[in-house]
Design a protein around this motif. Sequence first.
Motif, short mmCIF file in Angstrom:
data_model
loop_
_atom_site.label_atom_id
_atom_site.label_comp_id
_atom_site.label_asym_id
_atom_site.label_seq_id
_atom_site.Cartn_x
_atom_site.Cartn_y
_atom_site.Cartn_z
N SER A 1 -1.62 27.33 -12.16
CA SER A 1 -1.33 28.40 -12.66
C SER A 1 0.09 27.64 -13.68
O SER A 1 0.06 28.17 -14.88
CB SER A 1 -0.33 29.34 -11.66
OG SER A 1 -1.32 30.08 -11.06
N ALA B 1 0.36 24.73 -14.78
CA ALA B 1 -0.74 23.96 -15.92
C ALA B 1 -1.01 24.84 -17.04
O ALA B 1 -0.74 24.60 -18.16
CB ALA B 1 -2.03 23.25 -15.20
N PRO C 1 5.88 25.08 -9.88
CA PRO C 1 5.51 26.28 -8.97
C PRO C 1 6.70 26.34 -7.92
O PRO C 1 7.47 25.57 -7.68
CB PRO C 1 4.37 25.77 -8.12
CG PRO C 1 3.97 24.44 -8.65
CD PRO C 1 4.95 23.96 -9.49
N GLY D 1 11.15 28.99 -2.75
CA GLY D 1 12.29 29.48 -3.62
C GLY D 1 12.69 28.24 -4.18
O GLY D 1 13.78 28.45 -4.96
N SER E 1 5.85 29.45 -11.49
CA SER E 1 4.94 30.57 -11.07
C SER E 1 5.04 30.76 -9.45
O SER E 1 5.41 29.80 -8.78
CB SER E 1 3.49 30.21 -11.15
OG SER E 1 2.53 30.92 -10.59
N GLY F 1 9.15 36.49 -4.80
CA GLY F 1 8.81 35.28 -4.11
C GLY F 1 9.81 34.09 -4.45
O GLY F 1 9.79 32.99 -4.18
N ASN G 1 -3.62 32.91 -5.38
CA ASN G 1 -3.82 32.37 -6.91
C ASN G 1 -4.54 33.06 -7.77
O ASN G 1 -5.46 32.38 -8.41
CB ASN G 1 -4.11 30.79 -6.73
CG ASN G 1 -2.63 29.97 -6.38
OD1 ASN G 1 -1.50 30.48 -7.09
ND2 ASN G 1 -2.70 29.30 -5.42
C1 LIG Z 1 4.69 24.82 0.16
C2 LIG Z 1 4.57 26.02 -0.61
C3 LIG Z 1 5.55 27.00 -0.68
C4 LIG Z 1 5.44 28.06 -1.59
N1 LIG Z 1 6.65 28.84 -1.39
C5 LIG Z 1 6.48 29.97 -2.29
C6 LIG Z 1 7.48 31.12 -2.19
O1 LIG Z 1 9.02 30.74 -1.85
N2 LIG Z 1 7.59 32.01 -2.97
C7 LIG Z 1 6.23 32.60 -3.72
O2 LIG Z 1 6.07 33.56 -4.13
N3 LIG Z 1 5.28 31.61 -3.78
C8 LIG Z 1 5.28 30.44 -2.81
N4 LIG Z 1 4.27 29.47 -2.99
C9 LIG Z 1 2.95 29.82 -3.71
C10 LIG Z 1 3.22 28.99 -5.05
O3 LIG Z 1 4.35 29.07 -5.53
C11 LIG Z 1 2.19 29.70 -6.19
O4 LIG Z 1 1.01 29.73 -5.44
C12 LIG Z 1 2.30 29.04 -7.22
O5 LIG Z 1 1.58 29.92 -8.28
C13 LIG Z 1 1.33 27.83 -7.64
O6 LIG Z 1 1.46 27.26 -8.88
P1 LIG Z 1 0.10 26.28 -9.31
O7 LIG Z 1 -0.98 26.97 -9.42
O8 LIG Z 1 0.58 25.73 -10.67
O9 LIG Z 1 0.08 25.03 -8.32
C14 LIG Z 1 4.36 28.37 -2.14
C15 LIG Z 1 3.35 27.49 -1.88
C16 LIG Z 1 3.25 26.40 -1.26
C17 LIG Z 1 2.19 25.54 -1.23
#
Ligand SMILES: Cc1cc2nc3c(=O)[nH]c(=O)nc-3n(C[C@H](O)[C@H](O)[C@H](O)COP(=O)(O)O)c2cc1C
Length: 199
Positions: A14, A16, A77, A81, A113, A119, A169
Motif C-alpha cells: 500500500s 509503495a 505503514p 500507531g 497507510s 488505526g 490489505n
Molecule cells: C505489526 C503490525 C502492526 C500494525 N499496527 C496497526 C495499527 O496500529 N493500526 C492499523 O490500522 N493497522 C496496523 N497494521 C496494519 C498496517 O498498517 C496496514 O496493513 C498497512 O496498510 C500496511 O502497509 P503496506 O501495505 O505498505 O505494508 C499493523 C500491521 C502490522 C504487521
Amino acid sequence: MIQILVLYYSRSGSVAEMARHIAHGIESVTDCEASIRTVPTVSATSESIEPDIPESGPPFATHEDLIKCDGLALGSPTRFGNMAAPMKYFIDSTSDIWVSGGLAGKPASVFSSTASLHGGQETTLLSMMLPLMHHGMLMVGLPYTESGLFANEGGGTPYGASHVAGDKNERPVSENEKELCLAAGRRLAKITKKLSASQ
Ligand SMILES: Cc1cc2nc3c(=O)[nH]c(=O)nc-3n(C[C@H](O)[C@H](O)[C@H](O)COP(=O)(O)O)c2cc1C
C-alpha cells in the motif's frame, strides 16, 4: 533539476503504491524530479540479513540520497500507531547527517497507510515528523483547500497523505486517496522549488 527523494517502507504494497502517486505529483511540477528509494527489513543478527540490492522494487536508500535531495517525502505503514521499525532503524542511522545539518532547512512531507480508519494514521504521521524536525526539516502538510480532505471514508489528513487498506490489505488506494497523494507530491515539489530558488 530539483531532486526530491521519496523514501518509504512497505510490506504489503500500500505505501509503495502511495509512493508512486506522490512521485507522479512531484514530477508534474516543472523542473522537479523524484527518486524512489526503500529501506531493508530489520532482523536480529541470528536471522537472515537482506542482500545489498533488493530482489525487486526500488534500490535501498543511502545517506548520500538524503544528503543530495532538495526535499523529502517519507512513507511508512502504521505499526501500533507508530512508524514501522525498518524506517525508524534507517532514520536512527542518520546521526552523521544530523551533526552536519545535511537536511536542515529542506522541506519534507510524510505519508502512511493503516488497516483501519481510526488505526493511528495521524499518530504515525506525527511520529515520522519528530525525527525530521530534529534534523531541522520544514514540514509540509496538506491544506483543506484540497476538497478531498473532507471525504469521510478512507484516508487523507492535514498532516499528510494516508490510505486505509482494510484488515486484509484488500482495499486499493482509492481515487480520493490517490488525488491527495498527487496533491501532496505537487505541494512538496512547489515549495521545494521556491525554497531552492531563494538560496
Ligand atoms: C505489526 C503490525 C502492526 C500494525 N499496527 C496497526 C495499527 O496500529 N493500526 C492499523 O490500522 N493497522 C496496523 N497494521 C496494519 C498496517 O498498517 C496496514 O496493513 C498497512 O496498510 C500496511 O502497509 P503496506 O501495505 O505498505 O505494508 C499493523 C500491521 C502490522 C504487521
